[in-house]
Design an enzyme around this catalytic site. Structure first.
Site, PDB file in Angstrom:
ATOM      1  CG  ASN A  38      -1.778   1.317   1.334  1.00  0.00           C
ATOM      2  OD1 ASN A  38      -1.270   2.292   0.946  1.00  0.00           O
ATOM      3  ND2 ASN A  38      -3.101   1.043   1.708  1.00  0.00           N
TER       4      ASN A  38
ATOM      5  CE1 TYR B 105      -6.876   0.668   1.195  1.00  0.00           C
ATOM      6  CE2 TYR B 105      -7.752   2.073  -0.892  1.00  0.00           C
ATOM      7  CZ  TYR B 105      -7.224   1.914   0.640  1.00  0.00           C
ATOM      8  OH  TYR B 105      -6.935   2.996   1.386  1.00  0.00           O
TER       9      TYR B 105
ATOM     10  CG  ASP C 146      -4.321  -2.154   3.393  1.00  0.00           C
ATOM     11  OD1 ASP C 146      -5.000  -2.741   4.357  1.00  0.00           O
ATOM     12  OD2 ASP C 146      -4.686  -0.642   3.425  1.00  0.00           O
TER      13      ASP C 146
ATOM     14  CG  HIS D  32       0.021   0.321   4.590  1.00  0.00           C
ATOM     15  ND1 HIS D  32      -0.987  -0.591   5.022  1.00  0.00           N
ATOM     16  CD2 HIS D  32      -1.006   1.420   4.686  1.00  0.00           C
ATOM     17  CE1 HIS D  32      -2.053  -0.375   5.292  1.00  0.00           C
ATOM     18  NE2 HIS D  32      -2.066   0.994   5.080  1.00  0.00           N
TER      19      HIS D  32
END
Length: 264
Positions: A11, A109, A151, A255
């Protein structure tokens, strides 16, 4: 003798703002495939030429202006691209493709879910749970060897957060989210690659808030980023890394990248 395929997931929190650290990752780790989340770039402004110059000539993009966005850039061919709308609202949160070896790679995501863990007063939290539920229904029907990375915005295990007790009511570690992710994992018997190589309860975090004045000092991390594999791929999983030092790079994402290697 088989070939090792190196796959990274990150991410990046705006690919255009953080191109220098992406370049550093590509030079230092040289993954064959890089999956990015939160690119924050529509397809027409994604830095495609930058990646091509570094050898990542195969690209599958699902971008969105200013928000969300996912991308797969690769040195190896990508076939049969697809993008699920698991949030059912047109947001760019998934892109996938098939590799020459027959494995599908899916880059996702998951929505963060807002601040209040109650779907009756927080629409975003309900959207997050519904997103994971749609992924679960998809997983139940999956019959081909697949890697799903990205993520997930959920830290499932007590040891996946700096304090289980302190975060029980904090979005990303609430029981309802953990239950939802557990059902998703069970729907395809997904292998959690991270915890295969870093067994619980060993410390393993992938995210540290920007709000912390010194993320290294208090180490209030969470394992929000994941790599999962179909059961059929268990014997080809070769390694897994969490590149924690990247959190200290110049203008970092909150991240850090994950990297796994598989034998193909």
């Amino acid at each position: 003798m088989g070939t090792t395929l190196k796959i990274a997931s990150w991410n990046i929190n705006s690919v255009r703002a953080r191109t220098p650290i992406v370049e550093r990752l590509l030079k230092e780790e040289a993954p064959d495939i890089l999956c990015l989340q939160e690119t924050k770039a529509h397809n027409d402004v994604f830095p495609a030429s930058f990646f091509r110059e570094h050898g990542y000539v195969h690209q599958q993009l699902n971008g969105q202006k200013m928000h969300h966005g996912v991308a797969i850039v690769s040195k190896v061919p990508l076939h049969e691209p697809g993008a699920h709308d698991w949030q059912d609202n047109g947001e760019a949160r998934h892109v996938g493709a098939r590799l020459d070896c027959g494995i599908r790679i899916e880059n996702v995501y998951v929505p963060a879910g807002g601040d209040i863990p109650d779907r009756t007063v927080n629409v975003k939290f309900g959207q997050k749970l519904d997103f994971v539920e749609r992924m679960t229904r998809w997983s139940e029907k999956l019959r081909e060897p697949t890697l799903i990375v990205g993520d997930f915005n959920i830290a499932p295990l007590e040891c996946d957060v700096w304090s289980h007790k302190a975060l029980l009511d904090v979005v990303s570690h609430t029981p309802v989210e953990v239950d939802a992710l557990t059902r998703l994992q069970q729907a395809h018997d997904w292998i959690d690659i991270g915890r295969t190589f870093v067994p619980a309860p060993e410390r393993c975090f992938t995210w540290w808030s920007y709000r912390s004045p010194d993320w290294t000092k208090n180490d209030r991390g969470r394992r929000l980023d994941h790599m999962w594999a179909s059961p059929a791929l268990r014997d080809v999983l070769a390694s897994h890394q969490v590149l924690e030092p990247c959190r200290a790079w110049t203008r970092p994402s909150d991240h850090v990248p994950l990297i796994c290697e598989i034998q193909v």
